[in-house]
Design a protein around this motif. Structure first.
Motif, short mmCIF file in Angstrom:
data_model
loop_
_atom_site.label_atom_id
_atom_site.label_comp_id
_atom_site.label_asym_id
_atom_site.label_seq_id
_atom_site.Cartn_x
_atom_site.Cartn_y
_atom_site.Cartn_z
N HIS A 1 57.57 -55.80 87.19
CA HIS A 1 56.50 -55.16 86.42
C HIS A 1 55.68 -56.21 85.67
CE1 HIS A 1 54.66 -52.96 83.05
NE2 HIS A 1 55.38 -53.70 82.23
N ASP B 1 59.19 -43.06 86.57
CA ASP B 1 59.22 -42.87 88.03
C ASP B 1 58.96 -44.20 88.75
OD1 ASP B 1 59.69 -40.20 87.63
OD2 ASP B 1 57.64 -39.55 88.09
N GLU B 2 57.99 -44.96 88.24
CA GLU B 2 57.70 -46.26 88.86
C GLU B 2 58.92 -47.19 88.85
OE1 GLU B 2 53.03 -46.19 87.35
OE2 GLU B 2 54.28 -47.96 86.97
#
Lengths: 151, 151, 151, 151, 151, 151, 151, 151
Positions: E144, E26-27
């Protein structure tokens, strides 16, 4: 009282476990004395203990220790007496380190190793060893086996 | 020659593996001497060795042993010098017993453990430790790292 | 104050364990500084740290990490200083993964590994290493050993 | 030719095992190049390799190493590309150390680990990953599975 | 939304652990769907799932299971898609059984295995794999990594 | 001839080990047939085999496989027949991976696991299972035990 | 009621785990009786039990024990009946000792071992074994598999 | 000759290893007799042996066995004599199975376990146990220790 056993442990944190060896010996009526001496922190004292154990009237030694558990091996290297080792359960590796450090002794210097935290069995084994000499202990071991079977 | 290192092993069967520590120290130009003393078979001699190591001019000790490998711990308990442990590969358990018996030392008495059969690294580590004091060794360690990178 | 030690850990979750290294160094009067840098999440920062450690006046590095514990090896690959590794106890495998990832270093780049969660011993080992250079630390290590024996 | 894979190993001693990854990629018609760079001996070179892998046109990296096998994790920390790890069989611990050092990566930096010495599977996995993008590779993977079933 | 990932687990008891894979996806903005199908209790259903995964638009499969964790291997045997395995922590053996059952796949059918309970890393790895095809995911993976470094 | 047993193995490389199961069954006069079908490479064929085993007259199945040894579990998931698993010795981990992958089956789908490479015992166990139904086999098992005692 | 199974355990401390075998057998409508007899403390009684099990109408024996778990092997050595072993989870080594002590039986005397604490699977396996003889149990096993698939 | 020791092994394949126990006892001048009786294949014979060992004049029993090594425990359950266990090195698991099967005895029935393949140490331990009773053996053990120290 037949026989006399020294119980030595490497750290006070092993006291609860090792007390079971004394309880078993008491049940067999075998005199016993407990010592707390670390092989690593008190090398002089452990050498004194081991070298004088026989002269002090001990006939069997039970040694309990954990992690890199050298205590039993160090004692065994300094006395002709039979040495029983109790590997105690360690925090991280659950006593697998203690067990291998005790049982995998090199040729020439045996340690009679029992189960991890098996102090009660160490006491019983000491009684069995002493029963080689003291007939009343042989009788007591026999009765112990009968009681086991009843439960 | 900067520094002086004692290499001690528990058994002559460890000689081939432990020779690599001496080779590494020779490459760094560090004086070194090798001893074969079993912690279990020669408790008196190992105590003599360990207690006198500092007075004999040694600055670091490398101890190699297998199975219930108590040697490094026993030596470490009797000297303020830094002790490097080399767990040697054992017949049955491939050195897992040696490793756990060396590295899992209780609080208070550390052993600087390297890989199973890692005697060459023990020699390099000794040089790194001595390089804290001897600038020429720091230079030699730096060159060693450059050579590693070239290969 | 004699010596200066850097304590680096891979994750804030190792802080409680690694604090024992700082406590031990404080007891020996050795200056120390603590860093939290992950080898895997901050590769640039760990390289900066390792490459500049010597220039920043550190003489020994203590590195603590868990699971696939690469931190100590990564640091050791980038500095000539001696590196002490503390494998911390991991959730699933109790630190066996951390231990093997630290101690089984390939030839050329040693890590001086202590027991799982053995941060206090890492601090003592750092003091022993520094005592090669600083006579007052040798004295302090000797006193530490005497105190151990008293307990 | 669809895709381009870099195969990197920590030591020339892993060359025979890792060649199987190249053979598998050749069978799938995937371009591949092999590098020998130690994470511990060549930290600068491995950083160069990892940081430039994407710019150099590589889409997947396969990293093989043994013992304290940090190579795959170090590379994974410096590239956004997917990294496949091949733990190679080590002398003493048969690759259990290599496996745990590769697979037990901390949160944030995964390594796609295959079996001990599983370099051929690493090549197949790289082809499967590339087949997400290249339909001709999807077809080739499908045929590979059919051929497997025939044997 | 770029990419589509299937998350399958062998038992509802793995739901808490495996949810972390969905959170990670989801991120990254990757579509994902979760299934609970046991390889051992629902062999028909798992075959349906695996054989139709590609046709159903999935591009990567994440499979989590514990003990004799066959799920990932069984799925991998029936689809050309890359399969990521998450060995979950088992009651008795702490996930060592799960890990070996997942990672030690025979030649021909790889499973991309991550750490024990490493579901978050499985999600990140899936995003990295999909980033081979979707440039926006490559960018997201890069970000990320930057965020990781900030913490 | 009483009973009929299917022996299936994951790879031709297990043939020598698994032949001992057939030899044992021959000694007991139990009909047996051997198949080589990989659970991972031939998922369709193994499903066919397992689902039709009962209809084809087999009463017990013996499955031998190594590494991530899913074969026995996969077969057990698709047949009501009792399934005996033989973990075969793997190259790197000596069969510990095979053993855990076979024996640690989740609740609902048991595999009757014997020792690593214990194919002869798998044959004997199959005869014991069949002896529940066939009195002549009970007699044969009894004689087998008598012969064992004579040696 | 089809079939009759004896469930024997080495210690009352295994009662909670082993009760799951009885529950499973009850679900299949298989008659079962539970005994607590230690192989080590009651060698006479365990011999009586094992030698008379067949005459007492039992067709399968389930034996659960922990640590040095000899119970199943001892029983298997004295009866022609198939013996299923349940290694129970031990305090220190989590049942790895129990598992190896049960499954690694020497040639000639198999024990059909299930997972650590896998008593429910032992009950299901017993039903599968009995289903070789009793068609109604085959039907029940089939229904059990359908129910598994529904969940 | 002081004392009398029975050496029993589970299989003729252990004869070479176990012969070292006899050699050690011969060196100490302790009478000894060797038996080959499998606990699993000859349950009647092993019971006869164990129950009559004391009456037959034996004072200590040494039992060697491999894999699921129940021999020492079974003997210990049927005699009040001290029982020494020698776990022999097994083919697949190198004796780790034998060791755990011997040493992890439940409370009440100890086995004095020595190292994997440590038959010589078993002989020495038997002599140490007998030296509790026979002063000439105490003297011999003392000399044995002196000789060890000379090498």
């Amino acid at each position: 009282m037949p026989g006399k056993v020294a119980i030595v442990m490497g750290s006070r944190s092993d006291a609860d476990v090792m007390a079971k060896a004394a309880v078993a010996l008491d049940e067999f009526g075998v005199a016993n004395e407990t010592f707390v001496i670390s092989a690593h922190r008190n090398p002089e004292q452990i050498a004194d203990f081991a070298k004088n154990a026989e002269a002090n009237g001990f006939e069997v030694i039970i040694a309990g220790a954990g992690m890199a558990a050298h205590l039993a091996g160090v004692v065994a290297s300094m006395t002709p007496l039979p040495v029983i080792g109790v590997p105690t359960r360690s925090a991280a590796l659950n006593g697998l380190d203690s067990l291998l450090s005790m049982v995998q002794m090199p040729s020439g210097v045996p340690v009679a190793t029992v189960a991890i935290d098996g102090a009660r069995n160490a006491g019983i084994l000491a009684a069995q060893i002493l029963s080689v000499k003291y007939p009343e202990l042989r009788e007591a071991v026999r009765k112990h086996k009968e009681k086991l079977a009843e439960h």
